[in-house]
Every structure is written in C-alpha cells, then in structure tokens.
Design a protein around this motif. Structure first.
Motif, short mmCIF file in Angstrom:
data_model
loop_
_atom_site.label_atom_id
_atom_site.label_comp_id
_atom_site.label_asym_id
_atom_site.label_seq_id
_atom_site.Cartn_x
_atom_site.Cartn_y
_atom_site.Cartn_z
N ALA A 27 0.83 -1.21 0.00
CA ALA A 27 0.00 0.00 0.00
C ALA A 27 0.86 1.25 0.00
O ALA A 27 0.59 2.21 -0.72
CB ALA A 27 -0.93 -0.01 1.20
N SER A 28 1.91 1.25 0.79
CA SER A 28 2.81 2.40 0.83
C SER A 28 3.52 2.58 -0.51
O SER A 28 3.66 3.70 -0.99
CB SER A 28 3.83 2.24 1.96
OG SER A 28 4.65 3.38 2.03
N GLY A 29 3.96 1.48 -1.11
CA GLY A 29 4.58 1.56 -2.43
C GLY A 29 3.64 2.15 -3.46
O GLY A 29 4.03 2.97 -4.29
N ALA A 30 2.37 1.75 -3.38
CA ALA A 30 1.38 2.28 -4.31
C ALA A 30 1.11 3.76 -4.06
O ALA A 30 0.96 4.54 -5.00
CB ALA A 30 0.08 1.48 -4.20
N GLN A 31 1.05 4.15 -2.79
CA GLN A 31 0.72 5.53 -2.45
C GLN A 31 1.90 6.48 -2.64
O GLN A 31 1.72 7.59 -3.15
CB GLN A 31 0.27 5.62 -0.99
CG GLN A 31 -1.06 4.99 -0.72
CD GLN A 31 -1.39 4.99 0.77
OE1 GLN A 31 -0.58 5.36 1.60
NE2 GLN A 31 -2.60 4.57 1.09
N ARG A 32 3.09 6.07 -2.18
CA ARG A 32 4.23 6.99 -2.12
C ARG A 32 5.38 6.64 -3.03
O ARG A 32 6.29 7.44 -3.19
CB ARG A 32 4.79 7.02 -0.70
CG ARG A 32 3.83 7.51 0.31
CD ARG A 32 4.50 7.46 1.67
NE ARG A 32 3.52 6.92 2.58
CZ ARG A 32 3.74 6.51 3.78
NH1 ARG A 32 4.95 6.54 4.25
NH2 ARG A 32 2.78 6.04 4.52
N GLY A 33 5.42 5.39 -3.49
CA GLY A 33 6.58 4.92 -4.24
C GLY A 33 7.57 4.24 -3.31
O GLY A 33 7.48 4.36 -2.08
N VAL A 34 8.50 3.54 -3.89
CA VAL A 34 9.44 2.74 -3.10
C VAL A 34 10.37 3.63 -2.27
O VAL A 34 10.53 3.42 -1.06
CB VAL A 34 10.27 1.80 -4.01
CG1 VAL A 34 11.34 1.07 -3.23
CG2 VAL A 34 9.34 0.81 -4.71
N ARG A 35 10.98 4.61 -2.89
CA ARG A 35 11.96 5.44 -2.17
C ARG A 35 11.35 6.12 -0.95
O ARG A 35 11.96 6.15 0.11
CB ARG A 35 12.55 6.48 -3.12
CG ARG A 35 13.71 7.23 -2.48
CD ARG A 35 14.39 8.20 -3.41
NE ARG A 35 14.71 7.58 -4.67
CZ ARG A 35 14.68 8.20 -5.85
NH1 ARG A 35 14.34 9.47 -5.91
NH2 ARG A 35 14.99 7.56 -6.95
N GLN A 36 10.14 6.63 -1.08
CA GLN A 36 9.49 7.31 0.03
C GLN A 36 8.94 6.35 1.09
O GLN A 36 8.48 6.79 2.13
CB GLN A 36 8.35 8.20 -0.50
CG GLN A 36 8.82 9.32 -1.40
CD GLN A 36 9.73 10.29 -0.66
OE1 GLN A 36 9.52 10.61 0.50
NE2 GLN A 36 10.76 10.76 -1.35
N SER A 37 9.00 5.05 0.81
CA SER A 37 8.51 4.04 1.76
C SER A 37 9.63 3.34 2.52
O SER A 37 9.35 2.57 3.44
CB SER A 37 7.68 3.00 1.00
OG SER A 37 6.58 3.60 0.36
N LEU A 38 10.87 3.56 2.13
CA LEU A 38 11.99 2.80 2.71
C LEU A 38 12.11 2.95 4.22
O LEU A 38 12.55 2.03 4.90
CB LEU A 38 13.30 3.19 2.03
CG LEU A 38 13.45 2.74 0.58
CD1 LEU A 38 14.76 3.27 -0.01
CD2 LEU A 38 13.38 1.22 0.47
N HIS A 39 11.71 4.09 4.77
CA HIS A 39 11.81 4.27 6.22
C HIS A 39 10.96 3.26 7.00
O HIS A 39 11.25 2.95 8.16
CB HIS A 39 11.43 5.70 6.62
CG HIS A 39 9.97 5.99 6.46
ND1 HIS A 39 9.37 6.18 5.22
CD2 HIS A 39 8.99 6.08 7.38
CE1 HIS A 39 8.08 6.40 5.39
NE2 HIS A 39 7.82 6.34 6.69
N LEU A 40 9.95 2.69 6.35
CA LEU A 40 9.08 1.71 7.01
C LEU A 40 9.82 0.41 7.33
O LEU A 40 9.37 -0.36 8.17
CB LEU A 40 7.87 1.42 6.13
CG LEU A 40 6.95 2.60 5.83
CD1 LEU A 40 5.86 2.19 4.86
CD2 LEU A 40 6.38 3.20 7.10
N LEU A 41 10.95 0.19 6.66
CA LEU A 41 11.75 -1.01 6.93
C LEU A 41 12.18 -1.08 8.39
O LEU A 41 12.29 -2.16 8.97
CB LEU A 41 12.99 -1.05 6.03
CG LEU A 41 12.71 -1.26 4.55
CD1 LEU A 41 13.97 -1.03 3.73
CD2 LEU A 41 12.15 -2.64 4.29
#
Length: 192
Positions: A27-41
């Motif tokens: 969902a985060s990848g779809a909403q924000r893209g991969v780069r903007q989701s990396l902090h979720l790791l």
C-alpha cells in the motif's frame, strides 16, 4: 550450505506471502513509491526482531523443559497458516489498500503482532543460542529488506496498472494455495 538453504528458502517463502505487514508495504509503495517508503523497513525489522526473540527466548526456554510446548507452538503455526490460507482465498481481491494511512508505528505494531513471527521462531530458525543465532538474524534481516522492497515495488506496479494479469485477487489465491502447502509440510515434519 544445505543448512543455509534450509533456512533461506523457507524464510523467503513465508516473507513473500501476503500478510498484514506485506499489505502495508504494498500500500505504501502504491501511495508513495518505493523510495518514500523505505523508512518503514525500520518498523518491520524492529517488529520481527522483538517478536521472534521473545518467542524463541521466552517460549523456547519453557519448551526446553517441556518438549511438547515446541510441538504445540509448531501446531499453532500450522493452524495459523491454514487459517491465513482460508482467509486469503475467501477475501481475495476485496482489500482496498489505498484507504490506509501507513506509518512507521503502524508497520512496527502490525509486524510485532504478525503470527508469522511464531512460524519463523519455531519452524524455521535453528534451535541454537542467542549468539549462535546472530548470523541467521543478519541473513533474515537482509531477506526482510529484499522482500519488503519487492512488496513496495509490486504495490507501485499494481497502482500503475502495468501488471495487467497480476490482480490482487489472483496473487492472494495463489498465495493461499502456497500457504496451505507450506502448512501441510510443516504439519508433516512436526508430527513425524
């Protein structure tokens, strides 16, 4: 080498399965893209680290004195896998990922409570001490990062509509079958 393959393949198999954390990552990848989701790791790694350590160190200590506790924990893991397979099959394609607010805290808590940690702790991680388990922890973390980025990418791809045949319903149905097979293998190994 075969010990590592016996660890890596089941970890990858279970990490790849859709679940609450993977759904958030997609969902985060779809909403924000991969780069903007990396902090979720950070949330996913922290949640798994705490959950798996507690399962192994606390429940595992009890299981060392009472071997049936480990068998019961594995059977609970099998039940979780079958339940997840049934739920995925039944609800295939019904989730609306775009409505969720995805935060690091939400990913952490979701992963901390993710029953996959039970499966990792009692069915996949080797029964060794904390220090001896550290190399497995490092490999596990690398696999978590890789699969999470994969889920973020899949979410972005699905959001663009480029996947065509790769609908969420199809992915969830294929995953349900894979979960049921994994559950059958684990049940056989536990009861053997």
């Amino acid at each position: 080498m075969s010990d590592w393959m016996g660890f890596v393949l089941p970890v990858l198999g279970l990490l790849a399965v859709p679940g609450p954390t993977n759904t958030l990552m997609a969902a985060s990848g779809a909403q924000r893209g991969v780069r903007q989701s990396l902090h979720l790791l950070v949330g996913e790694l922290g949640g798994y680290a705490i959950a798996i350590t507690v399962w192994i160190e606390v429940v595992g200590a009890v299981a060392a004195r009472e071997p049936m506790v480990a068998v019961a924990a594995k059977l609970v893991a099998v039940a979780f896998l079958y339940w997840s397979a049934w739920k995925l099959w039944r609800n295939a394609g019904r989730a609306d990922l775009g409505q969720w607010g995805i935060t690091l805290g939400r990913v952490f808590v979701t992963t901390l409570l993710n029953p996959k940690a039970l499966v990792f702790a009692f069915a996949i991680f080797p029964g060794v001490g904390f220090v001896e388990r550290l190399p497995f922890d490092v490999v596990f973390a690398a696999l978590v990062i890789g699969t999470a980025i994969g889920w973020m990418s899949l979410g972005k791809l699905a959001q663009r509509g480029a996947a065509g045949w790769l609908t969420s319903a199809r992915v969830e149905q294929i995953t349900a079958v894979a979960l049921a097979v994994f559950g059958a293998v684990l049940a056989f190994q536990t009861l053997r």
